[in-house]
Design an enzyme around this catalytic site. Structure first.
Site, PDB file in Angstrom:
ATOM      1  N   GLU A 112       0.577  -1.189   0.008  1.00 18.29           N
ATOM      2  CA  GLU A 112      -0.004  -0.179   0.026  1.00 18.29           C
ATOM      3  C   GLU A 112       0.703   1.287  -0.107  1.00 18.29           C
ATOM      4  OE1 GLU A 112      -3.793   1.941   2.467  1.00 18.29           O
ATOM      5  OE2 GLU A 112      -2.631   0.422   3.352  1.00 18.29           O
ATOM      6  N   ASP A 113       1.850   1.271   0.736  1.00 19.68           N
ATOM      7  CA  ASP A 113       2.653   2.488   0.819  1.00 19.68           C
ATOM      8  C   ASP A 113       4.088   2.698   0.372  1.00 19.68           C
ATOM      9  OD1 ASP A 113       0.429   3.539   2.362  1.00 19.68           O
ATOM     10  OD2 ASP A 113       1.591   2.557   4.201  1.00 19.68           O
TER      11      ASP A 113
END
Length: 771
Positions: A112-113
């Protein structure tokens, strides 16, 4: 040091309490954080304490990859980002989970990051770890106009589907949420409340359902700290008062009980513990008491080897101290839904002080602390091979029930059912089937709830009930220990809609609603199709052009249904307004045809809007196809610019404008729906350029306290909002309902105002009038 797992130290003065709050909010420097290397060593030491295999290469590799992926990233606290996944992994190791789960905990944010993809992760760590990481990865950002509630519901749907594939997904998610709650002081106040509310509504109850007490109690207390800071710090202070006296009292009981157990030849570990703050607060709310009236602020726990020892210890305790009538609970014979087992009894000490004792075996204590992780089916044997000792089937019945709901409900209905079912303030009642099986239901449940807890077919064919051998009405409130027999008939016409206002359990409400939807689905589909066709005909739109597969798929996705037939059925039974669906279809159609406008069209001033004359009213409403007509905004739902609206042609009073979610519109009889017309806000009304104000009405639900009205009114005054009317009432439980009528320029200003009022201490919820 990293944020400690426990709560802030209690104080005895207002000055001390202020210092605690300041310390909680104080930004940390780099010197305050434990280094990632120290945390990694702590993680490995924790794994080695319980894991039978010495091979930790998977965890080492996961740490190296995560550390590299999150390089140069910082959290809001200023600490290196890798500290967060390390702390999540330590929490998972504290629950004694397998190495794949801990590796996924270290990697849970990389997809996600960071630039790392799921395919890369799968190649490096295999399908199992990739599945776990994907399960906890949030959905990609929806469009800026997406409803926050819709996004939350979609995230929860994905999470529960991932849980169904592998329950370890939710254990990682709970560990992630716990560490985020421990470091919540770095977020903005409004974000703190939002996260704390979601934690209390969703994550803490899930931990409770899975029996993971170690996580659940800390999530509860941290949520209370940010949702009700005054209540929390007041509890901290009052529990701290006379702490030394209370400790001496508990130590005396522990000493006396230990001596008696030894004398009786029962091997037992005896110790005292303080009740958690949220547990005390919940009792204060449910029982409408002050903290001074809550006597069991602490409990004594006795841990023994066997079940017979539990009951033998109980007999000894009841000889030593006088039991309080009606305060004994046998959760060994009748376990809670999360398989929690223990004996609870409240007693009176020689000095007249009441206290609680809990008696359980070592295995019961392990289950109470670790829940579903206590019998972990993925644990490894000493040779490294995975074993599957216990399936925990009863705990997973709840998950299967939720998966049924999400297949049968739209997003908002699913979220409503889920929050209702997970409500932490619900108390339970225990009753029996004629065969002696125990059923656990919410307090206040009726024979209808009982019938649906057995099977939906039993509930649908129910015509009556006997309780303890006597006939009762269907709204009879079940008491602990009742023996219930359901009377059914093959000639039953099915449940009544009135039952929805009688039942208490979410399961029963869902099954009754599903009966009505399924029983009449074909009729509803046809009725919904006709409603859409009539609506399009009235607006001069081409129904077949608007209902091409690409457009219907977009509308189906927006409202969270499985297929187009389900959307039509929802329109047919009144769950959705045909105007909402047609607007979405038109939006898709317009996007698809936006490039087909010719130069001649532009020169001739032709429009992509539907044909017909356009009239603009003084209220900032544009009406298509009707001229010279009176237009007024309805008082039942008070629409403001930015709301989705629809017009209703009244008899002799022109056109009334309603919000599309107004109950009067949603529940409009089929025969009247042809009088609904398409309207929209003028651009200057929507942007506020017309300087016109619109009446709005909100209802605020809050725990009553002195100064509540003053605090809310102050927010309105600061924004120079002209209040037209205020009403307030408070029930016996101290819950206040306050209604404000005032003027605002549009929905954006109203939404901002509501969010600000939500931050007022004691406010539980806010809703707009909907008819």
């Amino acid at each position: 040091m990293t944020q400690p797992a426990g709560l802030s130290a209690p104080s005895e003065t207002d000055d001390d309490r202020m210092l605690i709050r300041q310390a909680d909010a104080r930004p940390k420097t780099m010197e305050d954080f434990t280094s990632p290397d120290d945390l990694y060593r702590e993680l490995i030491a924790s794994i080695r304490k319980y894991h039978p295999s010495d091979d930790i290469t998977l965890v080492e590799k996961a740490f190296r990859v995560a550390d590299e992926a999150h390089k140069n990233q910082k959290r809001k606290s200023g600490e290196p980002y890798i500290i967060h996944p390390l702390c999540v992994a330590i929490i998972l190791a504290d629950l004694e989970l397998d190495k794949e789960t801990i590796a996924a905990g270290l990697l849970h944010d990389v997809v996600e990051d960071t630039i790392m993809t799921l395919d890369e992760l799968r190649k490096e760590f295999g399908e199992e770890v990739a599945l776990l990481v994907d399960g906890v990865t949030k959905l990609g950002q929806l469009s800026y106009s997406a409803d926050k509630l819709e996004m939350q519901a979609e995230n929860l749907r994905k999470m529960f589907l991932a849980m169904a594939k592998d329950i370890r997904v939710i254990l990682i998610k709970l560990a992630d949420r716990l560490h985020n709650m421990r470091t919540l002081q770095y977020m903005k106040p409004e974000k703190q409340k939002e996260k704390a509310r979601e934690t209390l509504d969703i994550y803490s109850p899930i931990a409770q359902r899975l029996g993971i007490s170690k996580v659940k109690v800390e999530l509860d207390d941290l949520s209370l700290k940010y949702l009700e800071p005054d209540v929390y710090y007041d509890l901290v202070e009052k529990v701290a008062l006379k702490r030394s006296e209370r400790q001496a009292f508990v130590n005396g009981i522990v000493k006396d009980v230990s001596a008696k157990m030894k004398e009786a030849g029962i091997k037992a570990e005896v110790y005292g513990r303080a009740k958690h703050f949220f547990s005390i607060y919940k009792k204060m709310v449910n029982q409408n008491k002050t903290i001074d009236q809550i006597y069991d602020l602490f409990a004594v726990r006795i841990i023994v080897d066997t079940v017979p020892d539990c009951y033998a210890a109980l007999g000894i305790i009841h000889e030593m101290y006088k039991p309080v009538p009606g305060r004994f609970k046998d959760y060994i014979a009748m376990p809670k839904e999360n398989m929690y087992q223990s004996l609870h009894t409240t007693l009176i000490a020689p000095n007249g002080s009441p206290f609680e004792i809990q008696i359980r075996t070592v295995e019961m204590h392990r289950v109470a602390e670790y829940g579903i992780a206590a019998h972990w089916k993925y644990k490894e044997a000493s040779d490294g091979r995975k074993t599957s000792p216990q399936q925990e089937e009863e705990k997973m019945n709840w998950l299967r029930q939720i998966l049924e709901w999400q297949q049968e409900s739209d997003n908002k209905e699913f979220l409503s059912l889920l929050k209702s079912d997970l409500n932490l303030f619900n108390e339970n009642v225990y009753c029996f089937t004629p065969a002696g099986d125990v059923k656990t239901l919410p307090n206040g449940s009726t024979p209808i709830d009982f019938a649906y807890s057995i099977h939906s077919a039993v509930g649908n064919r129910m015509v009556g009930a006997r309780v303890n051998g006597k006939l009762v009405t269907i709204d009879y409130v079940i008491q602990n220990g009742d023996r219930i027999e359901i009377i059914t008939s093959a000639n039953s016409k099915g449940p009544s809609r009135d039952w929805l206002s009688i039942v208490k359990s979410t399961q029963a409400k869902n099954k009754i609603n599903q009966w009505f939807k399924q029983e009449r689905k074909e009729d509803n589909i046809q009725r919904g199709k006709e409603a859409l066709q009539n609506y399009c005909r009235a607006k001069g739109l081409n129904y077949s052009e608007l209902t091409k597969p690409d457009y219907t798929e977009a509308a189906t996705s927006k409202y969270g249904f499985r297929d187009w037939d389900s959307v039509l059925a929802a329109v047919g039974h009144g769950g959705l307004k045909e105007g909402q669906i047609v607007n979405k279809l038109q939006e898709c159609y317009a996007k698809d045809h936006s490039n087909q406008v010719t130069d001649a069209d532009i020169l001739n001033g032709s429009s992509q809007k539907e044909p017909g004359k356009v009239t603009r009213s003084k209220s900032g409403i544009i009406i298509h196809g009707i001229d010279d007509v009176s237009v007024r905004l309805s008082k039942c739902c008070s629409p403001v610019p930015g709301d989705e609206i629809v017009g209703f042609i009244t008899r002799g009073r022109g056109i009334t404008i309603h919000r599309t979610d107004c109950v009067n519109v949603v529940n409009l009889p089929q025969s009247e729906r042809s009088r609904l017309i398409n309207v929209e806000w003028a651009d200057d009304a929507r942007t506020g350029d017309g300087n016109k104000l619109y009446m709005a009405e909100i209802r605020i639900f809050a725990h009553n306290r002195t100064g509540l009205l003053v605090d809310i009114t102050k927010i309105l005054t600061e924004r120079k909002i002209d209040v037209q009317g205020v009403t307030s009432r408070t029930n016996r439980q101290g819950l206040a309902t306050i209604t404000y009528e005032f003027q605002v320029p549009g929905k954006a200003a109203l939404r901002e105002l509501i969010e600000k009022i939500r931050q007022v201490d004691s406010v539980i919820d806010i809703e707009r009038a909907t008819g």
